[in-house]
Design a protein around this motif. Sequence first.
Motif, PDB file in Angstrom:
ATOM      1  N   TRP A 428       0.859  -1.192   0.000  1.00 14.17           N
ATOM      2  CA  TRP A 428       0.000   0.000   0.000  1.00 14.17           C
ATOM      3  C   TRP A 428       0.884   1.226   0.000  1.00 14.17           C
ATOM      4  O   TRP A 428       1.906   1.291   0.692  1.00 14.17           O
ATOM      5  N   ASP A 429       0.496   2.212  -0.801  1.00 10.81           N
ATOM      6  CA  ASP A 429       1.190   3.493  -0.864  1.00 10.81           C
ATOM      7  C   ASP A 429       0.160   4.591  -0.689  1.00 10.81           C
ATOM      8  O   ASP A 429      -0.867   4.605  -1.366  1.00 10.81           O
ATOM      9  N   GLY A 444      -1.471   7.273  -4.875  1.00 14.19           N
ATOM     10  CA  GLY A 444      -1.014   6.037  -4.267  1.00 14.19           C
ATOM     11  C   GLY A 444      -1.515   4.804  -5.007  1.00 14.19           C
ATOM     12  O   GLY A 444      -1.996   4.867  -6.132  1.00 14.19           O
ATOM     13  N   TYR A 445      -1.411   3.638  -4.316  1.00 13.89           N
ATOM     14  CA  TYR A 445      -1.846   2.389  -4.936  1.00 13.89           C
ATOM     15  C   TYR A 445      -1.936   1.278  -3.899  1.00 13.89           C
ATOM     16  O   TYR A 445      -1.413   1.379  -2.783  1.00 13.89           O
ATOM     17  N   TRP A 470      -2.994  -1.330  -8.369  1.00 11.35           N
ATOM     18  CA  TRP A 470      -4.270  -0.642  -8.535  1.00 11.35           C
ATOM     19  C   TRP A 470      -4.065   0.800  -8.064  1.00 11.35           C
ATOM     20  O   TRP A 470      -3.916   1.066  -6.869  1.00 11.35           O
ATOM     21  N   PHE A 471      -4.054   1.749  -8.997  1.00 11.36           N
ATOM     22  CA  PHE A 471      -3.787   3.136  -8.638  1.00 11.36           C
ATOM     23  C   PHE A 471      -5.029   3.792  -8.048  1.00 11.36           C
ATOM     24  O   PHE A 471      -6.158   3.529  -8.476  1.00 11.36           O
ATOM     25  N   GLY A 472      -4.784   4.694  -7.106  1.00 15.32           N
ATOM     26  CA  GLY A 472      -5.872   5.473  -6.531  1.00 15.32           C
ATOM     27  C   GLY A 472      -6.348   6.547  -7.490  1.00 15.32           C
ATOM     28  O   GLY A 472      -5.562   7.164  -8.210  1.00 15.32           O
ATOM     29  N   ASN A 490      -7.321   3.268 -12.892  1.00 16.36           N
ATOM     30  CA  ASN A 490      -6.055   3.032 -13.575  1.00 16.36           C
ATOM     31  C   ASN A 490      -5.236   1.963 -12.874  1.00 16.36           C
ATOM     32  O   ASN A 490      -5.411   1.705 -11.673  1.00 16.36           O
ATOM     33  N   ASP A 491      -4.342   1.350 -13.615  1.00  8.07           N
ATOM     34  CA  ASP A 491      -3.535   0.275 -13.048  1.00  8.07           C
ATOM     35  C   ASP A 491      -2.192   0.213 -13.762  1.00  8.07           C
ATOM     36  O   ASP A 491      -1.905   1.001 -14.667  1.00  8.07           O
ATOM     37  N   GLY A 492      -1.368  -0.743 -13.351  1.00  5.81           N
ATOM     38  CA  GLY A 492      -0.063  -0.910 -13.969  1.00  5.81           C
ATOM     39  C   GLY A 492       0.581  -2.185 -13.495  1.00  5.81           C
ATOM     40  O   GLY A 492       0.071  -2.878 -12.606  1.00  5.81           O
TER      41      GLY A 492
END
Length: 505
Positions: A428-429, A444-445, A470-472, A490-492
């Motif tokens: 978690w970020d 974050g993500y 999984w981006f916030g 959004n994701d990556g």
Amino acid sequence: MRNTFHLKTLAVAIAAFSVASVTNAAGLDRSGQDVTAFLQDGTYAEAVYTYIDADVSGYDNGRVATDDAGYVQGNKTGDIAEYYDFFRYGVKADVNDTFSVGILYDEPFGAAAAYTGDSNFTGAPTAAIDGLIASQLNGKVPGQTITSAEGLDTYVTGVQQQLETGREQVRQAEAAIAGNPALEPVLRPQIDAGKAQVAAGEAQLAPLEGLNGYAAGQLANNEGTNVEVRSESITAILGAKFGANKEFQVYGGPVAQRIQADVKLRGSAYGPATGYTSHISPDQDYGYIVGASYSKPEIALKAALTYRSEIDHSMKIAETYPLAGLLAGNPAEASQTTAMEITTPQSVNFDFQTGINPTTLATAKVRWVPWSDFSIVPPLYNQVSKNNPTYGPDGLALVEYDDDQWQVELGLAKRVAPALAISGTVGWDSGAGNPVTSLGPIEGYYSAGLGAKYNVTENWAVSAGGKYLWFGDAKGQLPTKQIVGDFQDNDGYIFGVKLSYQDTK
């Protein structure tokens, strides 16, 4: 118990974690400034390659340059996140049973974003230029209401034609006098009056011609907004162990850091700042690292707390800001090369691991970075912003963040065969605030990752790992606090490979 649960028994599982561990975080954080290579036993070396591919897309603000009171969904931005990769290297050796030395290389900070397609971040900034013209000319041209670049060009062209007609009339009158001096008393007053009228018209038209030229130049620019930041860091570490069983260690050393950046602001989203370009030349400066660790080999326990100092950079920056030339009435004022100060942030990393059983290892990483203290304030950009009293005597920064970053990652590694281990992580970020800069619009993500390590020989190993993020959701904003985009869902993913060598004999 010590012979079956020693850290060496779990070595195949330990190193599997740091392949794709801390990347694509808040602010400009990239590598996570990992120091675990130095905390390994014996002689250790690693080379790590990390590849990041994120999908960050959203919608621009349909109210840009006309009404910044709120957000109305506009056009799709397309994917603005360019792929990003970097390397990390580490070498560590024990001088004796007390002292250890190490060298670490990483690329700690970075950004790579590019807007393409049809949105307010690309193409001719028609809305921004029309809005600027309307505000600049409101009530200032008697008998005229000019609210667009097209209207301004039409008006300027018409006045130029009228002035040329007046000049031609003056030339004809002077030619008439040359041919017949007797006309002097009659025509000279008319000539003088005509010249005065032309001169007054030219003086009134001059600023409008400047604004018209500025508008034409900006509308001819069809590029997209782009930002790229790159950095490199080399850390030299000396560690000293103490305690009855050498279970404690303190370490520290100098850090050399190099950073550079390029920024292009394009499209209507940036309002009067559209067309701004800056190149920050590479600069190297120095800081330091200090830390302390504790180990208990009987249960494969290691804990380390590491502090990295902030680093002050004095950098040469070349800026082009078309609005500056317009405001000064001199196109040469639109470009300047000066010095700029940037301070990359301090950070604290906590790394922890412990054995759960003879084949299973648990890990935890916690990182804190005070991005709320960080800003990029280009001199020309800042100076132009001070023309607006709304932004106070300090003006605006190009990039700044509201919150500090907290990052947590938990993991498990399992030795499933004598030469093979697998690992899993969740993370978690917190991000660095929302809304956030439009040059990096995520908050974050959450992440989940898998990794594996295979011991090719007793000393050499190959590791590979991947992570899904999984981006916030985040709103993109300008330094003026105007919302210019909304980025959701959004994701990556991250992929990393590592070659490592370890000799604990």
